[in-house]
Design a protein around this motif. Structure first.
Motif, PDB file in Angstrom:
ATOM      1  N   ASN A 214       0.775  -1.467  -0.272  1.00  0.00           N
ATOM      2  CA  ASN A 214      -0.307   0.555   0.073  1.00  0.00           C
ATOM      3  C   ASN A 214       0.905   1.084  -0.034  1.00  0.00           C
ATOM      4  O   ASN A 214       0.300   2.260  -0.081  1.00  0.00           O
ATOM      5  N   THR A 215       1.863   0.676  -0.318  1.00  0.00           N
ATOM      6  CA  THR A 215       3.227   2.081  -0.183  1.00  0.00           C
ATOM      7  C   THR A 215       3.030   3.294  -1.640  1.00  0.00           C
ATOM      8  O   THR A 215       4.120   4.206  -1.710  1.00  0.00           O
ATOM      9  N   THR A 216       2.387   2.312  -2.519  1.00  0.00           N
ATOM     10  CA  THR A 216       2.683   2.790  -3.868  1.00  0.00           C
ATOM     11  C   THR A 216       1.246   3.183  -4.385  1.00  0.00           C
ATOM     12  O   THR A 216       0.393   2.326  -4.117  1.00  0.00           O
ATOM     13  N   ALA A 217       0.795   3.644  -5.672  1.00  0.00           N
ATOM     14  CA  ALA A 217      -0.757   4.074  -6.179  1.00  0.00           C
ATOM     15  C   ALA A 217      -0.315   3.145  -6.626  1.00  0.00           C
ATOM     16  O   ALA A 217      -2.224   2.419  -6.870  1.00  0.00           O
ATOM     17  N   ALA A 218      -0.043   2.121  -7.757  1.00  0.00           N
ATOM     18  CA  ALA A 218       0.032   0.772  -8.096  1.00  0.00           C
ATOM     19  C   ALA A 218      -0.399   0.141  -7.329  1.00  0.00           C
ATOM     20  O   ALA A 218      -1.449  -0.989  -7.724  1.00  0.00           O
ATOM     21  N   GLY A 219       0.021   0.042  -6.314  1.00  0.00           N
ATOM     22  CA  GLY A 219      -0.437  -1.288  -5.094  1.00  0.00           C
ATOM     23  C   GLY A 219      -1.477  -1.336  -4.303  1.00  0.00           C
ATOM     24  O   GLY A 219      -2.363  -2.083  -4.446  1.00  0.00           O
ATOM     25  N   ARG A 220      -2.065   0.163  -3.966  1.00  0.00           N
ATOM     26  CA  ARG A 220      -3.392  -0.037  -3.783  1.00  0.00           C
ATOM     27  C   ARG A 220      -4.588   0.068  -4.476  1.00  0.00           C
ATOM     28  O   ARG A 220      -5.387  -0.014  -3.932  1.00  0.00           O
ATOM     29  N   ALA A 221      -4.493  -0.324  -6.133  1.00  0.00           N
ATOM     30  CA  ALA A 221      -4.821   0.388  -6.608  1.00  0.00           C
ATOM     31  C   ALA A 221      -5.218  -1.410  -6.807  1.00  0.00           C
ATOM     32  O   ALA A 221      -5.992  -1.677  -6.770  1.00  0.00           O
ATOM     33  N   LYS A 222      -4.362  -2.120  -6.547  1.00  0.00           N
ATOM     34  CA  LYS A 222      -4.921  -4.120  -7.053  1.00  0.00           C
ATOM     35  C   LYS A 222      -5.229  -4.206  -5.877  1.00  0.00           C
ATOM     36  O   LYS A 222      -6.289  -5.386  -5.800  1.00  0.00           O
ATOM     37  N   ASN A 223      -5.113  -3.408  -4.621  1.00  0.00           N
ATOM     38  CA  ASN A 223      -6.086  -4.297  -3.486  1.00  0.00           C
ATOM     39  C   ASN A 223      -7.516  -3.895  -3.557  1.00  0.00           C
ATOM     40  O   ASN A 223      -8.151  -3.682  -2.788  1.00  0.00           O
TER      41      ASN A 223
END
Length: 247
Positions: A214-223
């Motif tokens: 969740n530290t990156t925008a791409a990671g948060r989008a996947k979550n």
């Protein structure tokens, strides 16, 4: 004194009688005219009052008729509004009941599905959502359609639907958001592919389990996703075939 002849006396007496009669006649006519002149305005006023009373009576009846008609229309409108409100309340109650029946929550999954360990995954798909959104996109619906196409040939299956979020926001808010996202998937599949309610098992995990940092925008989008697993109970299916053959 000179003597008055009897004939002259008769003439004088007759004249007196005629004069007296004429006086009475004149007096009687004068009295009738007086009475007539005095009573004529009263009669006219009485007739006018009768006409006014009749007019007022008609007006009152007309007003009463319009009032009764207005009251009846208002009552009819009130009855229609009450019936509409009752129908809306019944529809809302039915929708609430159907929504409750359509999904078995995670806390009842183990008790509802006997022999859950015998179910194995046949396929899975994940769909993603926008930030703080719980509406399916066109791309997400296309992904779900691919899964729905497999359901016709799959027997003894369940769909485990798990909703997730990114780390933004409170835990309680994200639990609710993850549930709404999972519910959107359930509603789409149930409506389009006529899936019975007991085949859905919904889990809202909020931000508890991340699939990417969740530290990156791409990671948060996947979550911000919902995962759907198609599980089939092969053992139950095999047992059913054995029973059928024995019969």
């Amino acid at each position: 004194m000179p003597q008055i002849s009897p004939k002259l006396k008769r003439v004088c007496s007759f004249a007196v009688v005629v004069a007296t009669g004429a006086m009475f006649v004149t007096s009687g006519c004068a009295t009738k005219n007086y009475v007539r002149n005095q009573t004529a305005p009263v009669v006219q006023k009485t007739n006018e009052l009768d006409d006014a009373t009749a007019t007022n009576t008609r007006n009152i009846r007309d007003v009463d008729s319009r009032a009764q008609s207005g009251i009846a229309q208002a009552q009819q409108s009130a009855n229609s509004a009450s019936q509409s409100a009752q129908a809306a309340g019944q529809s809302a109650a039915q929708a609430q009941q159907q929504a409750q029946e359509a999904v078995n929550r995670a806390d009842s999954l183990a008790s509802v599905v006997a022999g859950l360990d015998t179910y194995k995954q046949v396929s899975d798909v994940a769909v993603n959502f926008g930030f703080d959104k719980a509406e399916l996109t066109k791309e997400s619906k296309a992904e779900l359609d691919q899964l729905g196409a497999q359901l016709g040939s799959t027997k003894s299956y369940i769909l485990q639907v798990t909703g997730g979020t990114d780390s933004v926001g409170s835990a309680d808010y994200n639990y609710d958001l993850s549930q709404r996202r999972a519910s959107a998937v359930v509603q789409y599949l149930a409506a389009k592919y006529n899936i019975p309610p007991h085949r859905f098992y919904l889990i809202g995990i909020g931000k508890d389990k991340e699939v990417a940092p969740n530290t990156t925008a791409a990671g948060r989008a996947k979550n911000r996703r919902v995962e759907i697993q198609l599980l089939s109970n092969d053992a139950a299916l095999a047992a059913g075939q054995t029973v059928s053959q024995a019969r």
